[in-house]
Motif scaffolding. Structure first.
Motif, PDB file in Angstrom:
ATOM      1  N   VAL A  85       0.841  -1.204   0.000  1.00 40.40           N
ATOM      2  CA  VAL A  85       0.000   0.000   0.000  1.00 40.40           C
ATOM      3  C   VAL A  85       0.876   1.253   0.000  1.00 40.40           C
ATOM      4  N   LEU A  86       1.945   1.244   0.786  1.00 40.87           N
ATOM      5  CA  LEU A  86       2.861   2.393   0.830  1.00 40.87           C
ATOM      6  C   LEU A  86       3.543   2.591  -0.521  1.00 40.87           C
ATOM      7  N   GLN A  87       3.949   1.482  -1.164  1.00 39.87           N
ATOM      8  CA  GLN A  87       4.565   1.570  -2.494  1.00 39.87           C
ATOM      9  C   GLN A  87       3.613   2.215  -3.496  1.00 39.87           C
ATOM     10  N   ILE A  88       2.349   1.778  -3.465  1.00 35.66           N
ATOM     11  CA  ILE A  88       1.362   2.291  -4.419  1.00 35.66           C
ATOM     12  C   ILE A  88       1.134   3.785  -4.204  1.00 35.66           C
ATOM     13  N   ARG A  89       0.997   4.187  -2.950  1.00 33.12           N
ATOM     14  CA  ARG A  89       0.788   5.614  -2.663  1.00 33.12           C
ATOM     15  C   ARG A  89       1.979   6.455  -3.096  1.00 33.12           C
ATOM     16  N   ASN A  90       3.187   5.940  -2.842  1.00 35.74           N
ATOM     17  CA  ASN A  90       4.385   6.671  -3.257  1.00 35.74           C
ATOM     18  C   ASN A  90       4.478   6.775  -4.773  1.00 35.74           C
ATOM     19  N   LYS A  91       4.103   5.679  -5.454  1.00 38.42           N
ATOM     20  CA  LYS A  91       4.162   5.693  -6.920  1.00 38.42           C
ATOM     21  C   LYS A  91       3.158   6.692  -7.497  1.00 38.42           C
ATOM     22  N   LYS A  92       1.964   6.754  -6.892  1.00 36.41           N
ATOM     23  CA  LYS A  92       0.965   7.703  -7.372  1.00 36.41           C
ATOM     24  C   LYS A  92       1.459   9.139  -7.206  1.00 36.41           C
ATOM     25  N   MET A  93       2.120   9.412  -6.091  1.00 37.75           N
ATOM     26  CA  MET A  93       2.680  10.748  -5.885  1.00 37.75           C
ATOM     27  C   MET A  93       3.781  11.026  -6.896  1.00 37.75           C
ATOM     28  N   ASP A  94       4.624  10.008  -7.137  1.00 43.46           N
ATOM     29  CA  ASP A  94       5.736  10.158  -8.070  1.00 43.46           C
ATOM     30  C   ASP A  94       5.224  10.378  -9.494  1.00 43.46           C
ATOM     31  N   ASN A  95       4.162   9.630  -9.855  1.00 44.59           N
ATOM     32  CA  ASN A  95       3.641   9.713 -11.218  1.00 44.59           C
ATOM     33  C   ASN A  95       2.914  11.021 -11.499  1.00 44.59           C
ATOM     34  N   SER A  96       2.584  11.762 -10.465  1.00 42.74           N
ATOM     35  CA  SER A  96       1.907  13.037 -10.674  1.00 42.74           C
ATOM     36  C   SER A  96       2.887  14.140 -11.070  1.00 42.74           C
ATOM     37  N   LYS A  97       4.171  13.837 -11.072  1.00 39.13           N
ATOM     38  CA  LYS A  97       5.170  14.832 -11.457  1.00 39.13           C
ATOM     39  C   LYS A  97       5.052  15.154 -12.947  1.00 39.13           C
ATOM     40  N   ILE A  98       5.547  16.311 -13.312  1.00 45.81           N
ATOM     41  CA  ILE A  98       5.405  16.810 -14.688  1.00 45.81           C
ATOM     42  C   ILE A  98       6.444  16.149 -15.592  1.00 45.81           C
ATOM     43  N   ALA A  99       6.015  15.851 -16.830  1.00 43.49           N
ATOM     44  CA  ALA A  99       6.922  15.333 -17.851  1.00 43.49           C
ATOM     45  C   ALA A  99       6.850  16.243 -19.071  1.00 43.49           C
ATOM     46  N   VAL A 100       7.997  16.552 -19.631  1.00 45.66           N
ATOM     47  CA  VAL A 100       8.076  17.345 -20.855  1.00 45.66           C
ATOM     48  C   VAL A 100       8.858  16.551 -21.884  1.00 45.66           C
ATOM     49  N   GLN A 101       8.320  16.458 -23.098  1.00 47.19           N
ATOM     50  CA  GLN A 101       9.012  15.759 -24.179  1.00 47.19           C
ATOM     51  C   GLN A 101       9.287  16.734 -25.308  1.00 47.19           C
ATOM     52  N   ILE A 102      10.532  16.761 -25.750  1.00 46.78           N
ATOM     53  CA  ILE A 102      10.928  17.578 -26.898  1.00 46.78           C
ATOM     54  C   ILE A 102      11.240  16.643 -28.056  1.00 46.78           C
ATOM     55  N   ILE A 103      10.689  16.936 -29.210  1.00 45.46           N
ATOM     56  CA  ILE A 103      10.898  16.116 -30.404  1.00 45.46           C
ATOM     57  C   ILE A 103      11.511  16.988 -31.489  1.00 45.46           C
ATOM     58  N   SER A 104      12.626  16.519 -32.045  1.00 45.27           N
ATOM     59  CA  SER A 104      13.303  17.229 -33.129  1.00 45.27           C
ATOM     60  C   SER A 104      13.291  16.358 -34.378  1.00 45.27           C
ATOM     61  N   LEU A 105      12.934  16.952 -35.508  1.00 47.09           N
ATOM     62  CA  LEU A 105      12.850  16.211 -36.774  1.00 47.09           C
ATOM     63  C   LEU A 105      14.014  16.596 -37.673  1.00 47.09           C
ATOM     64  N   GLN A 106      14.653  15.590 -38.266  1.00 46.24           N
ATOM     65  CA  GLN A 106      15.760  15.815 -39.180  1.00 46.24           C
ATOM     66  C   GLN A 106      15.597  14.915 -40.391  1.00 46.24           C
ATOM     67  N   MET A 107      16.118  15.351 -41.519  1.00 46.66           N
ATOM     68  CA  MET A 107      16.145  14.522 -42.717  1.00 46.66           C
ATOM     69  C   MET A 107      17.574  14.498 -43.202  1.00 46.66           C
ATOM     70  N   GLY A 108      18.189  13.324 -43.147  1.00 44.26           N
ATOM     71  CA  GLY A 108      19.606  13.235 -43.450  1.00 44.26           C
ATOM     72  C   GLY A 108      20.397  13.915 -42.360  1.00 44.26           C
ATOM     73  N   THR A 109      21.331  14.747 -42.755  1.00 46.10           N
ATOM     74  CA  THR A 109      22.134  15.475 -41.763  1.00 46.10           C
ATOM     75  C   THR A 109      21.663  16.914 -41.614  1.00 46.10           C
ATOM     76  N   GLN A 110      20.652  17.307 -42.402  1.00 45.10           N
ATOM     77  CA  GLN A 110      20.192  18.691 -42.368  1.00 45.10           C
ATOM     78  C   GLN A 110      18.847  18.800 -41.665  1.00 45.10           C
ATOM     79  N   ARG A 111      18.670  19.836 -40.869  1.00 37.89           N
ATOM     80  CA  ARG A 111      17.360  20.115 -40.297  1.00 37.89           C
ATOM     81  C   ARG A 111      16.464  20.641 -41.421  1.00 37.89           C
ATOM     82  N   VAL A 112      15.228  20.123 -41.434  1.00 38.88           N
ATOM     83  CA  VAL A 112      14.325  20.515 -42.513  1.00 38.88           C
ATOM     84  C   VAL A 112      13.387  21.613 -42.031  1.00 38.88           C
TER      85      VAL A 112
END
Length: 425
Positions: free
Chosen positions: A190-217
């Motif tokens: 039960v303690l593990q689950i509660r801690n995980k729920k608190m941990d999972n509420s943290k913010i996540a940011v994902q950055i995605i960069s697209l490239q074609m070959g060696t040049q940015r398009v």
């Protein structure tokens, strides 16, 4: 919260009964039974329940090991161990005076020796649980022992063995877990689950960069591909409840939560995008207690991804630990495209599963060390000390680890070996 109780039906009933007596488990904890009568049932039961519950309580060591060492579990879990109290309970409640020999499984030798010291049983054989052994192996061992000894009795933690030996007419007693063990492990889970729920509420940011070959398009020279990519992102964004914004001419930023973006379904969906895209996709995911910290970590993570020759993504956690590149299976890759073949070679040499080796490799990467005592490995991988000792021994025997020193235990007990793991991945 909902907790799956997985194991033989009689063990599940005991756990349910013990939990019903404890008021703290009656309000916000729902226990759901998943009967795994034998080890062969365990995988199916795990697949059936893992997406429906917040955690899993295994009612025995064998079922626990068969699932944990063969699956990547992303929800909290623990097991209720069989210990000396279960055997003491049998000795105190049954007349065993006519028995001279005992065949015992699931407990270690020293435990059995201590328990039987004051009993009429003077000879005994002990068979602790070992990974990859089935109930049939233990059943045959017990039958051989009974055949070779007079006035023999069997103590077993396996319900199927009790059933078979009873049919044989062999005296047999089931070793059960105790109320104290059940209560302690339920509280821990039960303690593990509660801690995980608190941990999972943290913010996540994902950055995605697209490239074609060696040049940015830019959008002007590949508008069609950009539109296709953005359409591909829609199912992924739905899975992670993400909010996406343009981050530049060829980059995107997505805001989500740690719990959602770390789910295996989300990672699988993102790999579908990587595989079908016309672009080389570089991505970094950052975790943090604030959006600013999460974005900072995402930028750090994408720096690693941009150095790769192929599409990839990395994760940087709030504690600055970096994982990656992440493989399609959800595990951390070590360095090269030959990793899977190398892991297979290690698995063949050591007898460990590929998943177990991947977990050890990830642990080494995350902790920035490769030397462990068995108790330390046990804590870090959430395994029993017996399993961690077995893993280290198999790595040493297979030539992928060596004993580099010893560690003295506090109080009584022999020193533990410190094992240096060298996977070469």
């Amino acid at each position: 919260m909902k907790i799956a109780v997985m194991g033989p039906v009689d063990s599940i009933k005991r756990v349910m009964g013990f939990a019903a007596d404890e008021s703290e488990f009656n309000n916000d904890v729902e226990l759901v039974s998943y009967n795994a009568f034998s080890l062969s049932d365990s995988a199916a039961m795990f697949a059936k329940c893992q997406r429906k519950v917040d955690g899993i309580l295994f009612t025995g060591r064998a079922v626990y090991d068969s699932v944990v060492l063969c699956n990547n579990i992303d929800i909290p879990y623990t097991f209720v161990p069989h210990n000396e109290n279960g055997l003491y309970e049998l000795l105190a409640t049954h007349d065993l005076s006519k028995y001279e020999y005992a065949s015992v499984d699931s407990l270690d030798y020293e435990t059995v020796k201590t328990c039987l010291r004051s009993s009429p049983i003077k000879e005994f054989s002990v068979y602790p649980l070992k990974d990859f052994k089935t109930e049939k192996d233990y059943l045959q061992t017990h039958r051989d022992n009974v055949r070779q000894h007079k006035n023999a009795v069997v103590f077993t933690a396996f319900s199927p063995i009790v059933k078979q030996l009873t049919k044989d007419g062999t005296p047999v007693f089931r070793i059960y877990t105790t109320k104290e063990s059940v209560k302690s492990k339920l509280n821990e889970l039960v303690l593990q689950i509660r801690n995980k729920k608190m941990d999972n509420s943290k913010i996540a940011v994902q950055i995605i960069s697209l490239q074609m070959g060696t040049q940015r398009v830019t959008r002007t020279n590949s508008m069609e591909n950009f539109l296709a990519f953005e359409n591909q992102l829609l199912p992924y964004l739905k899975l992670i409840s993400g909010a996406m914004f343009s981050y530049g001419r060829n980059e995107y930023i997505i805001f989500s939560t740690k719990g959602l973006i770390k789910k295996s379904e989300a990672q699988i969906e993102f790999f579908k995008i990587i595989k079908s895209s016309h672009f080389k996709i570089s991505s970094g995911i950052g975790m943090g207690t604030t959006a600013t910290l999460a974005e900072f970590n995402a930028n750090k993570a994408i720096e690693y991804s941009l150095k790769e020759n192929t599409s990839s993504f990395y994760i940087m956690y709030e504690n600055q630990i970096i994982d990656g590149p992440i493989l399609e299976s959800g595990f951390v890759s070590c360095t090269t495209s030959n990793t899977d073949a190398a892991i297979g070679k290690i698995a063949l040499a050591t007898g460990l599963s590929a998943i177990c080796i991947q977990k050890i490799s990830s642990l080494i990467s995350a902790s920035d060390k490769n030397s462990f005592a068995s108790d330390e490995l046990s804590d870090l991988m959430n395994l029993s000390k017996r399993s961690s000792r077995r893993i280290l021994k198999q790595l040493v025997d297979g030539g992928y680890a060596s004993v580099s020193g010893t560690k003295s235990n506090v109080g009584a007990g022999r020193p533990q070996n410190i094992v240096k793991i060298e996977l070469g991945l």
